[in-house]
Design a protein around this motif. Structure first.
Motif, short mmCIF file in Angstrom:
data_model
loop_
_atom_site.label_atom_id
_atom_site.label_comp_id
_atom_site.label_asym_id
_atom_site.label_seq_id
_atom_site.Cartn_x
_atom_site.Cartn_y
_atom_site.Cartn_z
N ASP A 59 0.82 -1.21 0.00
CA ASP A 59 0.00 0.00 0.00
C ASP A 59 0.86 1.26 0.00
N GLU A 60 1.98 1.21 0.69
CA GLU A 60 2.89 2.36 0.69
C GLU A 60 3.42 2.62 -0.72
N TYR A 61 3.83 1.58 -1.42
CA TYR A 61 4.31 1.74 -2.79
C TYR A 61 3.19 2.25 -3.70
N LEU A 62 2.01 1.70 -3.57
CA LEU A 62 0.90 2.13 -4.42
C LEU A 62 0.56 3.59 -4.17
N THR A 63 0.55 4.00 -2.91
CA THR A 63 0.25 5.38 -2.57
C THR A 63 1.33 6.32 -3.08
N THR A 64 2.57 5.94 -2.88
CA THR A 64 3.70 6.79 -3.27
C THR A 64 3.75 7.02 -4.77
N TYR A 65 3.48 5.99 -5.57
CA TYR A 65 3.69 6.08 -7.01
C TYR A 65 2.42 6.21 -7.84
N SER A 66 1.28 6.38 -7.20
CA SER A 66 0.03 6.49 -7.97
C SER A 66 -0.25 7.89 -8.48
N GLN A 67 0.56 8.85 -8.15
CA GLN A 67 0.46 10.22 -8.65
C GLN A 67 -0.93 10.81 -8.52
N GLY A 68 -1.23 11.25 -7.31
CA GLY A 68 -2.47 11.96 -7.08
C GLY A 68 -3.66 11.11 -6.69
N TRP A 69 -3.46 9.82 -6.58
CA TRP A 69 -4.56 8.93 -6.20
C TRP A 69 -4.23 8.28 -4.86
N SER A 70 -4.98 8.61 -3.84
CA SER A 70 -4.81 7.91 -2.57
C SER A 70 -5.49 6.54 -2.70
N LEU A 71 -5.11 5.62 -1.84
CA LEU A 71 -5.74 4.29 -1.87
C LEU A 71 -7.25 4.41 -1.66
N GLU A 72 -7.66 5.30 -0.79
CA GLU A 72 -9.09 5.46 -0.48
C GLU A 72 -9.87 5.98 -1.69
N ARG A 73 -9.21 6.73 -2.54
CA ARG A 73 -9.87 7.31 -3.71
C ARG A 73 -9.99 6.31 -4.86
N MET A 74 -9.13 5.29 -4.86
CA MET A 74 -9.17 4.27 -5.92
C MET A 74 -10.42 3.41 -5.79
N PRO A 75 -11.00 2.99 -6.90
CA PRO A 75 -12.09 2.01 -6.80
C PRO A 75 -11.58 0.75 -6.08
N SER A 76 -12.41 0.16 -5.29
CA SER A 76 -12.03 -1.03 -4.52
C SER A 76 -11.48 -2.14 -5.41
N VAL A 77 -12.11 -2.34 -6.55
CA VAL A 77 -11.66 -3.39 -7.47
C VAL A 77 -10.22 -3.11 -7.89
N ASP A 78 -9.94 -1.88 -8.27
CA ASP A 78 -8.59 -1.53 -8.71
C ASP A 78 -7.58 -1.70 -7.58
N ARG A 79 -7.96 -1.31 -6.40
CA ARG A 79 -7.06 -1.41 -5.24
C ARG A 79 -6.65 -2.87 -5.00
N VAL A 80 -7.62 -3.76 -5.04
CA VAL A 80 -7.31 -5.18 -4.80
C VAL A 80 -6.53 -5.78 -5.97
N VAL A 81 -6.89 -5.44 -7.20
CA VAL A 81 -6.14 -5.91 -8.37
C VAL A 81 -4.69 -5.43 -8.25
N LEU A 82 -4.50 -4.18 -7.88
CA LEU A 82 -3.14 -3.64 -7.74
C LEU A 82 -2.36 -4.35 -6.64
N ARG A 83 -3.02 -4.67 -5.55
CA ARG A 83 -2.32 -5.38 -4.47
C ARG A 83 -1.86 -6.75 -4.93
N VAL A 84 -2.74 -7.48 -5.61
CA VAL A 84 -2.36 -8.80 -6.12
C VAL A 84 -1.23 -8.66 -7.13
N GLY A 85 -1.37 -7.73 -8.07
CA GLY A 85 -0.35 -7.52 -9.08
C GLY A 85 0.98 -7.08 -8.49
#
Length: 136
Positions: A59-85
């Motif tokens: 989650d730290e990596y996703l937050t740091t490199y998502s450029q303007g998108w917090s984890l909370e702002r991401m659609p839940s589906v995308d957040r989980v897909v990104l975690r798995v990926g």
């Protein structure tokens, strides 16, 4: 769909349901085993365990490199897909990096919005570029 593709999909479903229901993932897995005929193979459990054990770091990596998108702002589906990926990309040496990214993009294409595949591809592609320094 390949065996690993099915495992990814099952892991996604369990992680997504746990997040949506605000229940521990282990409880969702137990409920599913009790209430369905579905079986969950070793790779499904490996993904789930890997994502859970590394979720703070992922989650730290996703937050740091998502450029303007917090984890909370991401659609839940995308957040989980990104975690798995991200787990497959960064922490599973058995899966080639390009395959990890491509499989996550395919899952986003199937399960999320029209804009999600490019978002997932861009973010995981950035993590792939930075992987040597992230894991150093």
């Amino acid at each position: 769909m390949s065996a690993r593709g099915k495992a990814r999909r099952r892991a996604f479903e369990i992680l997504f349901e746990a997040e949506q229901r605000s229940l521990p993932t282990a409880e969702i897995l137990t409920l599913r085993r009790r209430n369905t005929e579905a079986t969950y193979g070793e790779y499904t459990e490996q993904i789930i365990d890997g994502v859970i054990s590394r979720q703070t770091e992922i989650d730290e990596y996703l937050t740091t490199y998502s450029q303007g998108w917090s984890l909370e702002r991401m659609p839940s589906v995308d957040r989980v897909v990104l975690r798995v990926g991200a787990w497959e990309l960064l922490f599973n040496d058995d899966v080639p990096d390009n395959v990890a990214v491509a499989e996550a993009v395919a899952m986003a294409k199937e399960l999320s919005t029209d804009d999600s595949p490019s978002f997932v591809n861009g973010l995981l592609g950035r993590l792939q570029q930075l992987k040597p320094t992230l894991l150093a």
